[in-house]
Design an enzyme around this catalytic site. Structure first.
Site, PDB file in Angstrom:
ATOM      1  NE  ARG A 166      -3.261  -2.118   3.208  1.00 53.87           N
ATOM      2  CZ  ARG A 166      -3.577  -2.406   4.467  1.00 53.87           C
ATOM      3  NH1 ARG A 166      -3.225  -1.558   5.448  1.00 53.87           N
ATOM      4  NH2 ARG A 166      -4.247  -3.497   4.752  1.00 53.87           N
ATOM      5  CG  HIS A 188      -0.171  -3.924   4.308  1.00 54.91           C
ATOM      6  ND1 HIS A 188      -0.372  -4.986   3.460  1.00 54.91           N
ATOM      7  CD2 HIS A 188      -0.803  -4.241   5.477  1.00 54.91           C
ATOM      8  CE1 HIS A 188      -1.105  -5.900   4.060  1.00 54.91           C
ATOM      9  NE2 HIS A 188      -1.382  -5.485   5.288  1.00 54.91           N
ATOM     10  CG  ASP A 192      -3.707  -8.185   4.813  1.00 55.09           C
ATOM     11  OD1 ASP A 192      -2.869  -8.444   5.695  1.00 55.09           O
ATOM     12  OD2 ASP A 192      -4.214  -7.059   4.660  1.00 55.09           O
ATOM     13  CE1 TYR A 197      -2.021  -7.487  17.753  1.00 51.31           C
ATOM     14  CE2 TYR A 197      -2.865  -6.725  15.632  1.00 51.31           C
ATOM     15  CZ  TYR A 197      -2.059  -6.535  16.746  1.00 51.31           C
ATOM     16  OH  TYR A 197      -1.299  -5.394  16.857  1.00 51.31           O
ATOM     17  CG  HIS A 255      -5.286  -8.783  12.012  1.00 47.42           C
ATOM     18  ND1 HIS A 255      -5.231  -7.554  12.635  1.00 47.42           N
ATOM     19  CD2 HIS A 255      -4.386  -8.720  10.991  1.00 47.42           C
ATOM     20  CE1 HIS A 255      -4.332  -6.787  12.029  1.00 47.42           C
ATOM     21  NE2 HIS A 255      -3.808  -7.466  11.031  1.00 47.42           N
ATOM     22  CG  ASP A 308     -11.571  -9.515   8.164  1.00 50.30           C
ATOM     23  OD1 ASP A 308     -10.433  -9.338   8.658  1.00 50.30           O
ATOM     24  OD2 ASP A 308     -12.204  -8.609   7.575  1.00 50.30           O
ATOM     25  CG  HIS A 309      -6.887 -10.189   7.294  1.00 47.72           C
ATOM     26  ND1 HIS A 309      -7.681  -9.307   8.007  1.00 47.72           N
ATOM     27  CD2 HIS A 309      -5.613  -9.696   7.395  1.00 47.72           C
ATOM     28  CE1 HIS A 309      -6.935  -8.338   8.504  1.00 47.72           C
ATOM     29  NE2 HIS A 309      -5.672  -8.549   8.154  1.00 47.72           N
ATOM     30  CG  HIS A 349      -0.641  -8.882   8.588  1.00 40.08           C
ATOM     31  ND1 HIS A 349      -0.663  -7.819   7.704  1.00 40.08           N
ATOM     32  CD2 HIS A 349       0.526  -8.774   9.286  1.00 40.08           C
ATOM     33  CE1 HIS A 349       0.442  -7.105   7.861  1.00 40.08           C
ATOM     34  NE2 HIS A 349       1.182  -7.658   8.814  1.00 40.08           N
TER      35      HIS A 349
END
Length: 252
Positions: A177, A193, A200, A228, A231, A233-234, A236
């Site tokens: 990003r 990122h 991710d 955490y 997090h 939903d993914h 990292h």
């Protein structure tokens, strides 16, 4: 996707028949002119590499085996073939049924050539997957070239992780990003990122916890997952100075 000269490669494989049939046999060397004729469009090694060697060819090898440092380890990409690199090469060889002596010769390089595309990315991952922000990798906390180089290392770690999990596809939801892109999604100001080395991952068939647990073996010093904040939903994974793993729901 990859450029190969079929006949020279068949000759190379014929010459390595004993090694491939009997994985306990050491990777033969040195690299010969015949081996060099099986040139890869990304990068071709011109010599056998073993402990004590140094140079850019060692660093190129380290990038490809960065996903094999052992549990909790991170392989230095310093161009110095030390004990850590030998151990990583050995694990790579074991993972693919090669002679596991920690010496990178024709059989090891042939496997790497098989695993990489013309742009040096591993066959199962791409730069596009790791950059949903812009087309030129600019605007982050490092130069565009550094961000892209960091992403390449992450992809090779993910390739090792994918293979260890039965060669099932790993879902990539995001990577690099710029500062603007990071702000737009509410990312932390110090997010990895912004450096290009964070990825991710979606649950896929492995599940978030399965991915988080496996990542511990593949050179990721930052692992964040379910439990955490932000997090659930993914998963990292990233590289950072010092280890920080936190996925409490997964027991990490």
């Amino acid at each position: 996707m990859r450029f190969r000269l079929a006949l020279p490669m068949l000759a190379l494989l014929a010459g390595l028949g004993t090694t491939l049939a009997a994985p306990a046999v050491a990777d033969p060397g040195p690299v010969t002119a015949e081996d060099m004729s099986a040139a890869d469009a990304c990068y071709t090694w011109g010599r056998t590499l073993s402990q004590g060697a140094s140079g850019d060819d060692v660093r190129q090898l380290q990038i490809r085996v960065a996903g094999y440092p052992g549990y909790g380890g991170v392989l230095a990409l310093d161009g110095q073939f030390g004990a850590g690199t030998k151990a990583a090469v050995t694990r790579f060889q074991q993972a693919y049924g090669l002679g596991a002596d920690g010496i990178a010769g024709p059989a090891t390089f042939a496997k790497i050539y098989e695993l990489q595309d013309n742009d040096c990315t591993p066959v199962n991952f791409s730069y596009d997957e790791l950059n949903n922000c812009n087309s030129d990798w600019s605007g982050g906390n490092v130069s565009a070239a550094t961000a892209k180089a960091n992403a390449l290392v992450s992809m090779w770690k993910l390739q090792a992780m994918r293979h260890a999990m039965g060669d099932k596809g790993i879902v990539v939801n995001g990577g690099f990003r710029s500062v603007a892109c990071n702000n737009a999604v509410g990312g932390a100001t110090g997010s990895r990122h912004l450096y290009g080395d964070a990825v991710d991952l979606g649950a896929g068939s492995q599940g978030f916890c399965g991915l988080a647990k496996q990542a511990r073996n593949h050179g990721f010093s930052e692992i964040l997952g379910p439990g955490y904040p932000g997090h659930n939903d993914h998963t990292h994974v990233a590289h950072r100075s010092g280890q920080f793993w936190s996925a409490p729901t997964c027991g990490i």
